[in-house]
Design a protein around this motif. Structure first.
Motif, PDB file in Angstrom:
ATOM      1  N   GLU A 177      -9.250  35.684  59.368  1.00  0.00           N
ATOM      2  CA  GLU A 177      -9.307  36.210  57.999  1.00  0.00           C
ATOM      3  C   GLU A 177     -10.242  37.415  57.913  1.00  0.00           C
ATOM      4  OE1 GLU A 177      -9.794  34.362  53.532  1.00  0.00           O
ATOM      5  OE2 GLU A 177     -11.245  33.749  55.049  1.00  0.00           O
ATOM      6  N   ARG A 178     -11.417  37.314  58.551  1.00  0.00           N
ATOM      7  CA  ARG A 178     -12.351  38.444  58.538  1.00  0.00           C
ATOM      8  C   ARG A 178     -11.735  39.672  59.210  1.00  0.00           C
ATOM      9  NH1 ARG A 178     -16.395  34.522  59.723  1.00  0.00           N
ATOM     10  NH2 ARG A 178     -16.345  35.096  61.929  1.00  0.00           N
ATOM     11  N   GLU A 179     -11.027  39.433  60.322  1.00  0.00           N
ATOM     12  CA  GLU A 179     -10.397  40.547  61.018  1.00  0.00           C
ATOM     13  C   GLU A 179      -9.296  41.173  60.178  1.00  0.00           C
ATOM     14  OE1 GLU A 179      -9.789  43.039  64.525  1.00  0.00           O
ATOM     15  OE2 GLU A 179     -11.414  42.022  63.466  1.00  0.00           O
ATOM     16  N   ALA A 180      -8.510  40.344  59.506  1.00  0.00           N
ATOM     17  CA  ALA A 180      -7.432  40.863  58.657  1.00  0.00           C
ATOM     18  C   ALA A 180      -7.994  41.686  57.504  1.00  0.00           C
ATOM     19  CB  ALA A 180      -6.584  39.706  58.127  1.00  0.00           C
ATOM     20  N   ARG A 181      -9.090  41.233  56.948  1.00  0.00           N
ATOM     21  CA  ARG A 181      -9.709  41.976  55.843  1.00  0.00           C
ATOM     22  C   ARG A 181     -10.367  43.260  56.341  1.00  0.00           C
ATOM     23  NH1 ARG A 181     -10.433  39.682  50.878  1.00  0.00           N
ATOM     24  NH2 ARG A 181      -9.495  37.621  50.609  1.00  0.00           N
ATOM     25  N   ARG A 182     -10.813  43.254  57.587  1.00  0.00           N
ATOM     26  CA  ARG A 182     -11.396  44.463  58.155  1.00  0.00           C
ATOM     27  C   ARG A 182     -10.320  45.495  58.490  1.00  0.00           C
ATOM     28  NH1 ARG A 182     -12.362  46.918  62.940  1.00  0.00           N
ATOM     29  NH2 ARG A 182     -11.179  45.333  64.107  1.00  0.00           N
ATOM     30  N   LEU A 183      -9.247  45.026  59.110  1.00  0.00           N
ATOM     31  CA  LEU A 183      -8.190  45.939  59.547  1.00  0.00           C
ATOM     32  C   LEU A 183      -7.339  46.449  58.392  1.00  0.00           C
ATOM     33  CD1 LEU A 183      -6.890  44.173  62.785  1.00  0.00           C
ATOM     34  CD2 LEU A 183      -8.232  46.269  62.644  1.00  0.00           C
ATOM     35  N   LYS A 184      -7.036  45.548  57.453  1.00  0.00           N
ATOM     36  CA  LYS A 184      -6.097  45.864  56.374  1.00  0.00           C
ATOM     37  C   LYS A 184      -4.805  46.431  56.986  1.00  0.00           C
ATOM     38  CE  LYS A 184      -9.611  46.350  52.822  1.00  0.00           C
ATOM     39  NZ  LYS A 184     -10.222  47.214  51.791  1.00  0.00           N
ATOM     40  N   ASP A 185      -4.469  47.684  56.684  1.00  0.00           N
ATOM     41  CA  ASP A 185      -3.211  48.238  57.210  1.00  0.00           C
ATOM     42  C   ASP A 185      -3.467  49.298  58.281  1.00  0.00           C
ATOM     43  OD1 ASP A 185      -4.237  50.274  55.723  1.00  0.00           O
ATOM     44  OD2 ASP A 185      -2.512  50.517  54.396  1.00  0.00           O
ATOM     45  N   SER A 186      -4.662  49.278  58.893  1.00  0.00           N
ATOM     46  CA  SER A 186      -5.020  50.331  59.849  1.00  0.00           C
ATOM     47  C   SER A 186      -4.180  50.290  61.120  1.00  0.00           C
ATOM     48  CB  SER A 186      -6.504  50.232  60.216  1.00  0.00           C
ATOM     49  OG  SER A 186      -6.796  48.983  60.828  1.00  0.00           O
ATOM     50  N   ASP A 187      -3.561  49.162  61.434  1.00  0.00           N
ATOM     51  CA  ASP A 187      -2.735  49.058  62.637  1.00  0.00           C
ATOM     52  C   ASP A 187      -1.329  49.611  62.439  1.00  0.00           C
ATOM     53  OD1 ASP A 187      -4.741  48.022  64.104  1.00  0.00           O
ATOM     54  OD2 ASP A 187      -3.858  46.055  64.435  1.00  0.00           O
ATOM     55  N   PHE A 188      -1.020  50.034  61.217  1.00  0.00           N
ATOM     56  CA  PHE A 188       0.314  50.551  60.927  1.00  0.00           C
ATOM     57  C   PHE A 188       0.320  52.082  61.011  1.00  0.00           C
ATOM     58  CE2 PHE A 188       0.271  46.369  59.170  1.00  0.00           C
ATOM     59  CZ  PHE A 188       1.581  45.922  59.223  1.00  0.00           C
ATOM     60  N   THR A 189       1.486  52.643  61.221  1.00  0.00           N
ATOM     61  CA  THR A 189       1.622  54.096  61.245  1.00  0.00           C
ATOM     62  C   THR A 189       1.491  54.644  59.823  1.00  0.00           C
ATOM     63  OG1 THR A 189       4.026  54.051  60.918  1.00  0.00           O
ATOM     64  CG2 THR A 189       3.204  53.894  63.197  1.00  0.00           C
ATOM     65  N   ASP A 190       1.350  55.969  59.725  1.00  0.00           N
ATOM     66  CA  ASP A 190       1.242  56.591  58.400  1.00  0.00           C
ATOM     67  C   ASP A 190       2.465  56.279  57.541  1.00  0.00           C
ATOM     68  OD1 ASP A 190      -1.202  57.678  59.048  1.00  0.00           O
ATOM     69  OD2 ASP A 190      -0.396  59.637  59.634  1.00  0.00           O
ATOM     70  N   THR A 191       3.633  56.340  58.159  1.00  0.00           N
ATOM     71  CA  THR A 191       4.867  56.047  57.417  1.00  0.00           C
ATOM     72  C   THR A 191       4.884  54.601  56.941  1.00  0.00           C
ATOM     73  OG1 THR A 191       6.092  57.680  58.713  1.00  0.00           O
ATOM     74  CG2 THR A 191       7.381  56.013  57.545  1.00  0.00           C
ATOM     75  N   GLU A 192       4.461  53.686  57.808  1.00  0.00           N
ATOM     76  CA  GLU A 192       4.450  52.272  57.437  1.00  0.00           C
ATOM     77  C   GLU A 192       3.414  51.994  56.351  1.00  0.00           C
ATOM     78  OE1 GLU A 192       5.874  50.278  61.687  1.00  0.00           O
ATOM     79  OE2 GLU A 192       3.748  50.662  61.300  1.00  0.00           O
ATOM     80  N   ARG A 193       2.270  52.669  56.438  1.00  0.00           N
ATOM     81  CA  ARG A 193       1.244  52.474  55.403  1.00  0.00           C
ATOM     82  C   ARG A 193       1.743  52.956  54.048  1.00  0.00           C
ATOM     83  NH1 ARG A 193      -2.621  53.577  59.537  1.00  0.00           N
ATOM     84  NH2 ARG A 193      -2.581  55.821  59.116  1.00  0.00           N
ATOM     85  N   LYS A 194       2.483  54.057  54.052  1.00  0.00           N
ATOM     86  CA  LYS A 194       3.042  54.556  52.791  1.00  0.00           C
ATOM     87  C   LYS A 194       4.034  53.546  52.218  1.00  0.00           C
ATOM     88  CE  LYS A 194       2.464  59.478  53.804  1.00  0.00           C
ATOM     89  NZ  LYS A 194       3.146  60.764  54.121  1.00  0.00           N
ATOM     90  N   ARG A 195       4.805  52.913  53.098  1.00  0.00           N
ATOM     91  CA  ARG A 195       5.749  51.892  52.625  1.00  0.00           C
ATOM     92  C   ARG A 195       5.006  50.694  52.024  1.00  0.00           C
ATOM     93  NH1 ARG A 195       9.913  50.409  57.227  1.00  0.00           N
ATOM     94  NH2 ARG A 195      10.504  48.910  55.610  1.00  0.00           N
ATOM     95  N   LEU A 196       3.915  50.289  52.660  1.00  0.00           N
ATOM     96  CA  LEU A 196       3.118  49.180  52.130  1.00  0.00           C
ATOM     97  C   LEU A 196       2.504  49.551  50.780  1.00  0.00           C
ATOM     98  CD1 LEU A 196       1.272  47.926  55.342  1.00  0.00           C
ATOM     99  CD2 LEU A 196       3.064  46.718  54.077  1.00  0.00           C
ATOM    100  N   GLN A 197       2.007  50.767  50.672  1.00  0.00           N
ATOM    101  CA  GLN A 197       1.432  51.208  49.399  1.00  0.00           C
ATOM    102  C   GLN A 197       2.488  51.271  48.307  1.00  0.00           C
ATOM    103  OE1 GLN A 197      -0.357  54.942  50.518  1.00  0.00           O
ATOM    104  NE2 GLN A 197      -1.946  53.955  51.769  1.00  0.00           N
ATOM    105  N   THR A 198       3.675  51.744  48.680  1.00  0.00           N
ATOM    106  CA  THR A 198       4.778  51.779  47.717  1.00  0.00           C
ATOM    107  C   THR A 198       5.143  50.366  47.271  1.00  0.00           C
ATOM    108  OG1 THR A 198       5.683  53.799  48.697  1.00  0.00           O
ATOM    109  CG2 THR A 198       7.178  52.476  47.348  1.00  0.00           C
ATOM    110  N   ALA A 199       5.211  49.440  48.229  1.00  0.00           N
ATOM    111  CA  ALA A 199       5.529  48.052  47.905  1.00  0.00           C
ATOM    112  C   ALA A 199       4.474  47.458  46.985  1.00  0.00           C
ATOM    113  CB  ALA A 199       5.634  47.224  49.184  1.00  0.00           C
ATOM    114  N   GLN A 200       3.218  47.806  47.205  1.00  0.00           N
ATOM    115  CA  GLN A 200       2.143  47.281  46.370  1.00  0.00           C
ATOM    116  C   GLN A 200       2.274  47.777  44.930  1.00  0.00           C
ATOM    117  OE1 GLN A 200      -1.825  48.203  47.839  1.00  0.00           O
ATOM    118  NE2 GLN A 200      -2.333  46.031  47.725  1.00  0.00           N
ATOM    119  N   ARG A 201       2.600  49.070  44.776  1.00  0.00           N
ATOM    120  CA  ARG A 201       2.789  49.609  43.423  1.00  0.00           C
ATOM    121  C   ARG A 201       3.996  48.981  42.737  1.00  0.00           C
ATOM    122  NH1 ARG A 201       1.667  54.532  46.130  1.00  0.00           N
ATOM    123  NH2 ARG A 201       3.892  55.032  46.122  1.00  0.00           N
TER     124      ARG A 201
END
Length: 243
Positions: free
Chosen positions: A161-185
């Protein structure tokens, strides 16, 4: 037709990379389906274990008094271990059944992450060693093994859990992070009672599309999300309209 065969004769080599790409998509889809099915079974088992651990409401009946039986000397220890075991499972399900949390901390459900994989292994061990009930008769070795497994389970989840909260979406590519942000909105719109029913339905469908292939979302999490989307829809349907 002659033009097609002329094209095929000169560019026959293009079929091989196309087949490789198609095969890659097929393998990815198959692995995703297997992962979703496996996670669904784990969630169903975890929910069943939590439900079984919840004591039923006592209903008063006029019955003959039962003889007093002496509890097992290890029963208090097992009850404490059961409570600790269930508490970790409830914390895990809090992520697994909440799409918003999965988007915010996607590695918590990614078995490819070493710490998440270690937690899932610890969970399986604790579940396997868990006795049928707190009244079970165990040897000292069996009790020690289950106690150690519960401790490992709790520690492994804390670390993951601590690692997941530290990493968040940093392991994803820029394109994938944008998709996650879009999904969140879009998710915020899908459960927003101020949005119109059409807006919420479109947002919900877009959330599913953006997350497809990015993170593993269990069927149970989808059901929970659909219930959240449906509640505002029902509220909007029952809202009186102005004449």
């Amino acid at each position: 037709m002659d033009e097609f065969w002329a094209f095929a004769q000169h560019y026959w080599w293009a079929a091989f990379p196309l087949m490789a790409i198609a095969g890659g998509f097929a393998r990815r889809w198959e692995l995703g389906a297997r992962s979703r099915h496996k996670r669904r079974l784990e969630i169903l088992q975890a929910k069943a274990a939590l439900k079984a651990a919840t004591p039923p409401k006592q209903v008063a009946h006029a019955t003959e008094p039962k003889p007093i039986t002496k509890p097992s000397p290890i029963q208090p220890q097992l009850e404490k271990l059961f409570s600790e075991h269930d508490a970790v499972t409830a914390r895990w399900l809090d992520y697994e059944l909440d799409v918003a949390k999965l988007i915010a901390y996607p590695t918590i459900s990614d078995g490819r992450q070493p710490l998440t994989a270690a937690f899932l292994r610890a969970k399986k061990t604790a579940d396997r060693l868990r006795p049928a009930s707190p009244k079970a008769q165990l040897t000292d070795q069996e009790l020690a093994a289950y106690s150690g497994a519960v401790t490992d389970y709790e520690v492994a989840f804390d670390v993951a859990e601590r690692e997941a909260r530290r990493l968040k979406d940093s392991d994803f590519t820029d394109t994938e992070r944008k998709r996650l942000q879009t999904a969140q909105r879009l998710l915020a719109v899908a459960v927003d009672s101020a949005a119109t029913p059409a807006e919420r339905q479109v947002a919900y469908k877009r959330v599913r599309e953006e997350l497809d292939g990015l993170i593993v979302v269990s069927d149970e999490a989808i059901v929970v999300l659909e219930e959240k989307v449906a509640l505002p829809l029902d509220a909007g349907a029952s809202r009186p309209t102005a004449d």
